[in-house]
Design a protein around this motif. Structure first.
Motif, PDB file in Angstrom:
ATOM      1  N   HIS A 193      -3.464  16.053  -0.218  1.00 50.88           N
ATOM      2  CA  HIS A 193      -3.156  17.247  -1.602  1.00 50.88           C
ATOM      3  C   HIS A 193      -4.481  18.442  -1.318  1.00 50.88           C
ATOM      4  CE1 HIS A 193      -0.157  15.137  -2.357  1.00 50.88           C
ATOM      5  NE2 HIS A 193       0.506  15.763  -2.229  1.00 50.88           N
ATOM      6  N   HIS A 194      -5.779  17.449  -1.013  1.00 50.88           N
ATOM      7  CA  HIS A 194      -7.363  18.348  -1.615  1.00 50.88           C
ATOM      8  C   HIS A 194      -8.004  18.688  -0.396  1.00 50.88           C
ATOM      9  CE1 HIS A 194      -6.879  15.136  -4.268  1.00 50.88           C
ATOM     10  NE2 HIS A 194      -6.455  16.154  -5.730  1.00 50.88           N
ATOM     11  N   MET A 195      -8.009  18.600   0.567  1.00 54.01           N
ATOM     12  CA  MET A 195      -8.869  19.201   1.644  1.00 54.01           C
ATOM     13  C   MET A 195      -8.851  20.464   1.736  1.00 54.01           C
ATOM     14  SD  MET A 195     -10.644  16.595   2.894  1.00 54.01           S
ATOM     15  CE  MET A 195     -11.140  16.953   4.728  1.00 54.01           C
ATOM     16  N   ALA A 196      -7.906  21.421   1.849  1.00 52.41           N
ATOM     17  CA  ALA A 196      -7.277  22.859   2.201  1.00 52.41           C
ATOM     18  C   ALA A 196      -8.058  23.577   0.752  1.00 52.41           C
ATOM     19  CB  ALA A 196      -5.970  23.261   2.666  1.00 52.41           C
ATOM     20  N   ILE A 197      -7.740  22.946  -0.687  1.00 53.95           N
ATOM     21  CA  ILE A 197      -7.676  23.570  -1.580  1.00 53.95           C
ATOM     22  C   ILE A 197      -9.715  22.950  -1.888  1.00 53.95           C
ATOM     23  CG2 ILE A 197      -8.105  22.032  -3.073  1.00 53.95           C
ATOM     24  CD1 ILE A 197      -7.638  25.401  -4.046  1.00 53.95           C
ATOM     25  N   PHE A 198     -10.495  22.932  -1.455  1.00 56.02           N
ATOM     26  CA  PHE A 198     -11.732  22.108  -1.461  1.00 56.02           C
ATOM     27  C   PHE A 198     -12.352  22.863  -0.443  1.00 56.02           C
ATOM     28  CE2 PHE A 198     -12.044  17.541  -4.091  1.00 56.02           C
ATOM     29  CZ  PHE A 198     -11.235  17.846  -4.798  1.00 56.02           C
ATOM     30  N   GLY A 199     -11.804  23.203   1.148  1.00 58.11           N
ATOM     31  CA  GLY A 199     -12.481  24.090   1.326  1.00 58.11           C
ATOM     32  C   GLY A 199     -12.758  25.245   1.401  1.00 58.11           C
ATOM     33  N   ASP A 200     -11.801  25.439   0.655  1.00 59.05           N
ATOM     34  CA  ASP A 200     -11.879  27.261   0.169  1.00 59.05           C
ATOM     35  C   ASP A 200     -12.544  27.445  -0.805  1.00 59.05           C
ATOM     36  OD1 ASP A 200      -9.390  27.863   2.278  1.00 59.05           O
ATOM     37  OD2 ASP A 200      -8.410  27.638   0.511  1.00 59.05           O
ATOM     38  N   ALA A 201     -12.832  26.530  -1.735  1.00 58.76           N
ATOM     39  CA  ALA A 201     -13.733  26.610  -2.918  1.00 58.76           C
ATOM     40  C   ALA A 201     -14.832  26.279  -2.722  1.00 58.76           C
ATOM     41  CB  ALA A 201     -13.504  25.386  -3.728  1.00 58.76           C
ATOM     42  N   LEU A 202     -15.841  25.817  -0.863  1.00 52.35           N
ATOM     43  CA  LEU A 202     -16.721  25.491  -0.911  1.00 52.35           C
ATOM     44  C   LEU A 202     -17.059  26.649  -0.497  1.00 52.35           C
ATOM     45  CD1 LEU A 202     -16.965  21.611   0.224  1.00 52.35           C
ATOM     46  CD2 LEU A 202     -17.985  22.703  -1.382  1.00 52.35           C
ATOM     47  N   GLU A 203     -15.844  27.426   0.131  1.00 47.92           N
ATOM     48  CA  GLU A 203     -16.844  28.693   1.647  1.00 47.92           C
ATOM     49  C   GLU A 203     -16.914  29.459   0.454  1.00 47.92           C
ATOM     50  OE1 GLU A 203     -14.315  31.814   4.002  1.00 47.92           O
ATOM     51  OE2 GLU A 203     -13.306  29.881   3.258  1.00 47.92           O
ATOM     52  N   SER A 241       0.451  -1.357  -0.149  1.00 51.46           N
ATOM     53  CA  SER A 241       0.187  -0.223  -0.025  1.00 51.46           C
ATOM     54  C   SER A 241       0.347   0.785  -0.132  1.00 51.46           C
ATOM     55  CB  SER A 241      -0.825  -0.051   0.463  1.00 51.46           C
ATOM     56  OG  SER A 241       0.329   0.179   2.492  1.00 51.46           O
ATOM     57  N   ILE A 242       1.546   1.795  -1.441  1.00 52.03           N
ATOM     58  CA  ILE A 242       2.053   3.101  -1.593  1.00 52.03           C
ATOM     59  C   ILE A 242       1.986   3.742  -2.455  1.00 52.03           C
ATOM     60  CG2 ILE A 242       4.959   3.350  -1.828  1.00 52.03           C
ATOM     61  CD1 ILE A 242       5.640   0.011  -1.036  1.00 52.03           C
ATOM     62  N   ILE A 243       2.169   4.319  -1.710  1.00 55.00           N
ATOM     63  CA  ILE A 243       1.370   5.592  -2.329  1.00 55.00           C
ATOM     64  C   ILE A 243       2.002   7.152  -2.775  1.00 55.00           C
ATOM     65  CG2 ILE A 243      -0.726   7.110  -3.664  1.00 55.00           C
ATOM     66  CD1 ILE A 243      -1.265   4.417  -3.644  1.00 55.00           C
ATOM     67  N   GLY A 244       2.367   7.491  -3.942  1.00 54.80           N
ATOM     68  CA  GLY A 244       3.222   8.639  -4.462  1.00 54.80           C
ATOM     69  C   GLY A 244       4.408   8.371  -4.461  1.00 54.80           C
ATOM     70  N   PHE A 245       5.310   8.917  -5.607  1.00 61.78           N
ATOM     71  CA  PHE A 245       7.006   9.394  -5.843  1.00 61.78           C
ATOM     72  C   PHE A 245       7.695   8.547  -4.856  1.00 61.78           C
ATOM     73  CE2 PHE A 245      10.538  10.414  -7.768  1.00 61.78           C
ATOM     74  CZ  PHE A 245      10.880   8.713  -8.613  1.00 61.78           C
ATOM     75  N   SER A 246       7.661   9.709  -3.815  1.00 62.04           N
ATOM     76  CA  SER A 246       9.122   9.765  -3.231  1.00 62.04           C
ATOM     77  C   SER A 246       8.433   8.485  -2.371  1.00 62.04           C
ATOM     78  CB  SER A 246       8.182  11.089  -2.355  1.00 62.04           C
ATOM     79  OG  SER A 246       7.774  10.994  -1.426  1.00 62.04           O
ATOM     80  N   ALA A 247       7.410   8.690  -1.612  1.00 58.35           N
ATOM     81  CA  ALA A 247       7.203   6.838  -1.271  1.00 58.35           C
ATOM     82  C   ALA A 247       7.138   5.480  -2.036  1.00 58.35           C
ATOM     83  CB  ALA A 247       5.468   5.995  -0.207  1.00 58.35           C
ATOM     84  N   VAL A 248       7.652   5.304  -2.694  1.00 56.00           N
ATOM     85  CA  VAL A 248       8.093   4.457  -3.961  1.00 56.00           C
ATOM     86  C   VAL A 248       9.659   4.480  -3.721  1.00 56.00           C
ATOM     87  CG1 VAL A 248       7.848   3.420  -6.168  1.00 56.00           C
ATOM     88  CG2 VAL A 248       6.121   4.035  -5.213  1.00 56.00           C
ATOM     89  N   VAL A 249      10.638   5.262  -3.799  1.00 60.70           N
ATOM     90  CA  VAL A 249      11.333   5.382  -3.911  1.00 60.70           C
ATOM     91  C   VAL A 249      12.346   4.376  -2.503  1.00 60.70           C
ATOM     92  CG1 VAL A 249      13.044   6.541  -4.181  1.00 60.70           C
ATOM     93  CG2 VAL A 249      11.851   7.285  -5.729  1.00 60.70           C
ATOM     94  N   LEU A 306     -16.011  14.570  -2.774  1.00 58.08           N
ATOM     95  CA  LEU A 306     -15.183  13.221  -2.850  1.00 58.08           C
ATOM     96  C   LEU A 306     -13.494  13.522  -2.512  1.00 58.08           C
ATOM     97  CD1 LEU A 306     -17.606  11.990  -4.662  1.00 58.08           C
ATOM     98  CD2 LEU A 306     -17.152  11.231  -2.957  1.00 58.08           C
ATOM     99  N   PRO A 307     -12.876  13.943  -1.820  1.00 57.41           N
ATOM    100  CA  PRO A 307     -11.318  13.769  -1.492  1.00 57.41           C
ATOM    101  C   PRO A 307     -10.445  13.204  -1.984  1.00 57.41           C
ATOM    102  CG  PRO A 307     -12.373  14.766   0.467  1.00 57.41           C
ATOM    103  CD  PRO A 307     -13.211  13.801  -0.069  1.00 57.41           C
ATOM    104  N   GLY A 308     -10.482  12.114  -1.853  1.00 58.97           N
ATOM    105  CA  GLY A 308      -9.913  11.071  -2.359  1.00 58.97           C
ATOM    106  C   GLY A 308     -10.149   9.745  -1.250  1.00 58.97           C
ATOM    107  N   SER A 309      -9.548   8.600  -1.559  1.00 58.87           N
ATOM    108  CA  SER A 309      -9.429   6.857  -0.909  1.00 58.87           C
ATOM    109  C   SER A 309      -7.783   7.585  -0.636  1.00 58.87           C
ATOM    110  CB  SER A 309     -10.068   6.853  -2.219  1.00 58.87           C
ATOM    111  OG  SER A 309      -9.378   6.450  -3.312  1.00 58.87           O
ATOM    112  N   ARG A 310      -7.228   7.947  -0.867  1.00 58.43           N
ATOM    113  CA  ARG A 310      -5.648   7.494  -0.012  1.00 58.43           C
ATOM    114  C   ARG A 310      -5.180   9.158   1.011  1.00 58.43           C
ATOM    115  NH1 ARG A 310      -5.137   5.662  -5.379  1.00 58.43           N
ATOM    116  NH2 ARG A 310      -4.887   3.313  -5.825  1.00 58.43           N
ATOM    117  N   ARG A 311      -4.217   8.479   1.616  1.00 63.14           N
ATOM    118  CA  ARG A 311      -4.665   9.537   3.028  1.00 63.14           C
ATOM    119  C   ARG A 311      -3.387  10.544   1.985  1.00 63.14           C
ATOM    120  NH1 ARG A 311      -3.587   4.661   5.622  1.00 63.14           N
ATOM    121  NH2 ARG A 311      -4.820   4.747   7.351  1.00 63.14           N
TER     122      ARG A 311
END
Length: 396
Positions: A213-223, A66-74, A203-208
């Motif tokens: 990456h999405h919570m802050a920008i989604f919150g600002d958009a909804l505001e 369960s490895i997500i993201g380029f840096s995690a894979v490295v 729906l900000p995503g299914s992975r941590r």
């Protein structure tokens, strides 16, 4: 019930699935294959809980990948390479009648190449195509050397393989087409979907990493959306393992969502939703089949974004757009994923706008486009697995 095609000798089938979605596909396929082979079949390989319930003892827990993201894979690369070598060696020791790799191409295809290099007589089927139509299109031609047949979940993929000179590819159907009853509103749900204020699903995503990456920008958009005079009821479906990160993320939101947990609650939200703001991915296909107009967005880390932006070869990465053949869902990727852009588009899909009507008309065509007739995807997939077995040099 028909018996096995090889005179009563049990078939040995090796399957590899390293993600939950692939695990579910593998379990359905195993069930049909057992029925078709009259029980004369042995399963080995890698899988999760669903495949375990069908009798598979996994070589290792799939959570190890369960490895997500380029840096995690490295960081985890030595471990991943060890598991690739371990899995390929297990296939060769087992000497199966067929190898079925399921999704997760960065892992499963490396295993398949190793197996093919050492034993070319083992037929290999790839269940779920890598996104050769979107990036790294050269993979399609390369796959001809180690994949005998691709089982596609999306109806446009066989033509992409023909165009890219890849291995034989057959559309077997997406598992979502078997779940329409849980996605679409009944009379009571439809009343709430048409009600005031409208329900907006986020729906900000299914992975941590996606949540981060999405919570802050989604919150600002909804505001901003609310400040523009748009009234809505906000629902944020998530899964238990993401709940802590979601709760932490919404602390800064000026518009408080109702957080619901679990697949059943998520489907309930889809049935009453009037519109959605979603991270791009399979969820856009799910929303489209549910008839929910949406705005799609995606942000990634800087390194991952640099690679992806240079690799993409299609005008849209939104599955709903690719299936219907036109860009009806607006998508805001990386630098375009701003609060102002998202809020403006959400205002349109929440109102009776041309954008909303165009999406609804396109989504109404999806049943016909994605139809598999009277046979569910797992049955169509099993048909090709058995046909490949019959043609194999290992048959006898």
């Amino acid at each position: 019930m028909p018996g096995p095609a090889n005179g009563g000798v049990a078939r040995k089938i090796f399957l590899i699935a390293t993600e939950e979605s692939g695990d579910r596909l593998g379990a359905h396929l195993m069930k049909v294959l057992r029925q078709r082979l009259g029980g004369a079949v042995r399963f080995e390989g890698v899988g999760g809980l669903s495949m375990a319930r069908e009798g598979l003892k996994s070589l290792f827990p799939i959570e190890e990948l369960s490895i997500i993201g380029f840096s995690a894979v490295v960081k985890q690369l030595p471990k991943v390479l060890r598991l690739i070598r371990q899995t390929a060696a297990a296939v060769l020791r087992a000497g199966p009648d067929i190898l079925i790799i399921i999704d997760s191409p960065d892992f499963t295809h490396r295993v398949a190449r190793r197996v093919r290099a050492r034993d070319a007589t083992i037929p290999i089927i790839d269940y779920v195509s890598p996104s050769v139509w979107a990036w790294r299109s050269s993979r399609a031609r390369a796959m001809r050397t180690y994949v005998d047949h691709v089982l596609a979940l999306l109806p446009f993929e066989p033509e992409a393989y023909r165009r890219l000179h890849g291995p034989p590819c057959t559309y077997v159907g997406h598992p979502l087409i078997e779940q329409l009853g849980s996605l679409r509103p009944g009379p009571e749900d439809q009343g709430r979907r048409n009600g005031i204020p409208p329900v907006l699903v986020v729906l900000p995503g299914s992975r941590r990493s996606e949540i981060r990456h999405h919570m802050a920008i989604f919150g600002d958009a909804l505001e901003r959306l609310q400040a523009q005079g748009n009234a809505f009821e906000l629902i944020l479906p998530t899964m238990l393992h993401l709940l802590e990160g979601v709760r932490e993320g919404v602390k800064t939101w000026k518009v408080a969502p109702q957080i619901v947990v679990g697949e059943q609650e998520r489907r309930t939200a889809f049935r009453i939703a009037s519109a959605a703001l979603a991270k791009s991915g399979t969820v856009t296909l799910e929303l489209a089949l549910a008839g929910v107009p949406m705005v799609a967005a995606y942000r990634a880390g800087a390194v991952e974004a640099w690679f992806v932006q240079r690799a993409i070869t299609v005008q849209s990465v939104i599955l709903a757009n690719l299936v219907v053949g036109e860009n009806v869902v607006p998508e805001f990727i990386q630098d375009a994923c701003t609060a102002d852009n998202l809020a403006g588009a959400l205002g349109e899909v929440l109102s009776d706008s041309p954008m909303r009507q165009r999406q609804l008309a396109a989504f109404a065509r999806m049943d016909g486009i994605m139809s598999t007739g009277n046979h569910p995807p797992s049955v169509r997939a099993a048909d090709i697995v058995l046909a490949t077995l019959r043609k194999s040099r290992r048959a006898g």
